[in-house]
Scaffold this motif. Structure first.
Motif, PDB file in Angstrom:
ATOM      1  N   PHE A  47     -29.906  20.393  20.849  1.00  0.00           N
ATOM      2  CA  PHE A  47     -28.881  21.232  20.697  1.00  0.00           C
ATOM      3  C   PHE A  47     -27.450  20.584  20.605  1.00  0.00           C
ATOM      4  CE2 PHE A  47     -26.514  25.002  21.197  1.00  0.00           C
ATOM      5  CZ  PHE A  47     -25.393  24.708  21.829  1.00  0.00           C
ATOM      6  N   VAL A  48     -26.770  21.319  19.774  1.00  0.00           N
ATOM      7  CA  VAL A  48     -25.509  20.548  19.118  1.00  0.00           C
ATOM      8  C   VAL A  48     -24.469  21.548  19.660  1.00  0.00           C
ATOM      9  CG1 VAL A  48     -23.830  19.758  17.451  1.00  0.00           C
ATOM     10  CG2 VAL A  48     -26.361  18.990  17.676  1.00  0.00           C
ATOM     11  N   ALA A  49     -24.322  22.765  19.032  1.00  0.00           N
ATOM     12  CA  ALA A  49     -23.397  23.794  19.293  1.00  0.00           C
ATOM     13  C   ALA A  49     -24.139  25.109  18.787  1.00  0.00           C
ATOM     14  CB  ALA A  49     -22.222  23.434  18.426  1.00  0.00           C
ATOM     15  N   ALA A  50     -23.601  26.236  19.220  1.00  0.00           N
ATOM     16  CA  ALA A  50     -23.923  27.555  18.644  1.00  0.00           C
ATOM     17  C   ALA A  50     -22.593  28.484  19.030  1.00  0.00           C
ATOM     18  CB  ALA A  50     -24.959  28.174  19.786  1.00  0.00           C
ATOM     19  N   ILE A  51     -22.990  29.671  18.026  1.00  0.00           N
ATOM     20  CA  ILE A  51     -21.884  30.567  17.917  1.00  0.00           C
ATOM     21  C   ILE A  51     -22.315  31.804  17.917  1.00  0.00           C
ATOM     22  CG2 ILE A  51     -21.524  30.235  15.477  1.00  0.00           C
ATOM     23  CD1 ILE A  51     -18.281  30.622  15.906  1.00  0.00           C
ATOM     24  N   SER A  56     -17.699  33.492  20.275  1.00  0.00           N
ATOM     25  CA  SER A  56     -18.001  32.715  21.528  1.00  0.00           C
ATOM     26  C   SER A  56     -18.836  31.478  21.112  1.00  0.00           C
ATOM     27  CB  SER A  56     -18.828  33.599  22.556  1.00  0.00           C
ATOM     28  OG  SER A  56     -17.903  34.851  22.864  1.00  0.00           O
ATOM     29  N   THR A  57     -18.555  30.282  21.870  1.00  0.00           N
ATOM     30  CA  THR A  57     -19.108  29.107  21.269  1.00  0.00           C
ATOM     31  C   THR A  57     -19.459  28.269  22.656  1.00  0.00           C
ATOM     32  OG1 THR A  57     -16.753  27.895  21.557  1.00  0.00           O
ATOM     33  CG2 THR A  57     -17.712  28.789  19.454  1.00  0.00           C
ATOM     34  N   VAL A  58     -20.782  27.380  22.407  1.00  0.00           N
ATOM     35  CA  VAL A  58     -21.269  26.778  23.482  1.00  0.00           C
ATOM     36  C   VAL A  58     -21.441  25.239  22.750  1.00  0.00           C
ATOM     37  CG1 VAL A  58     -23.178  26.102  24.794  1.00  0.00           C
ATOM     38  CG2 VAL A  58     -22.308  28.529  24.516  1.00  0.00           C
TER      39      VAL A  58
END
Length: 122
Positions: A47-51, A56-58
């Protein structure tokens, strides 16, 4: 069905920047959360990033402060701005989509792009 197409990969020197794009088509809707994953040779996809739709982001700890995920819902496109790139960021980067909520697990995503290669030289 949702189709995802990544672009923007390439070769860059350490410390440089790249911007990846992921264009979605098909049964796209605002209900999809979008994620970026990467896979280096001989390693698991990570995993790198998500939105979410509402932005909202992680982020993975390894990219916090260097990478920024964003989306343009009108264009059905998600972006990954990558700054201060390191050789360990070298991987194939994949865009993925899932309904509603963010997941940091690859198995949680139903739709995947074909990937784009990012190579960071030292």
């Amino acid at each position: 069905q949702v189709q995802l197409v990544e672009s923007g990969g390439g070769l860059v020197q350490a410390g440089g920047s790249l911007r990846l794009s992921c264009a979605a088509s098909g049964r796209t809707s605002s209900s999809y959360a979008m994620g970026w994953f990467r896979q280096a040779p001989g390693k698991e996809r990570e995993f790198v990033a998500a939105i979410t739709w509402s932005a909202s982001t992680v982020y993975a700890d390894s990219v916090k402060g260097r990478f920024t995920i964003s989306r343009d819902n009108a264009k059905n496109t998600v972006y990954l701005q990558m700054n201060s790139l390191k050789p360990e960021d070298t991987a194939v980067y994949y865009c993925a989509a899932r309904l509603h909520t963010i997941s940091t697990q690859a198995k949680g995503y139903a739709y995947w792009g074909q990937g784009t290669q990012v190579t960071v030289s030292s």
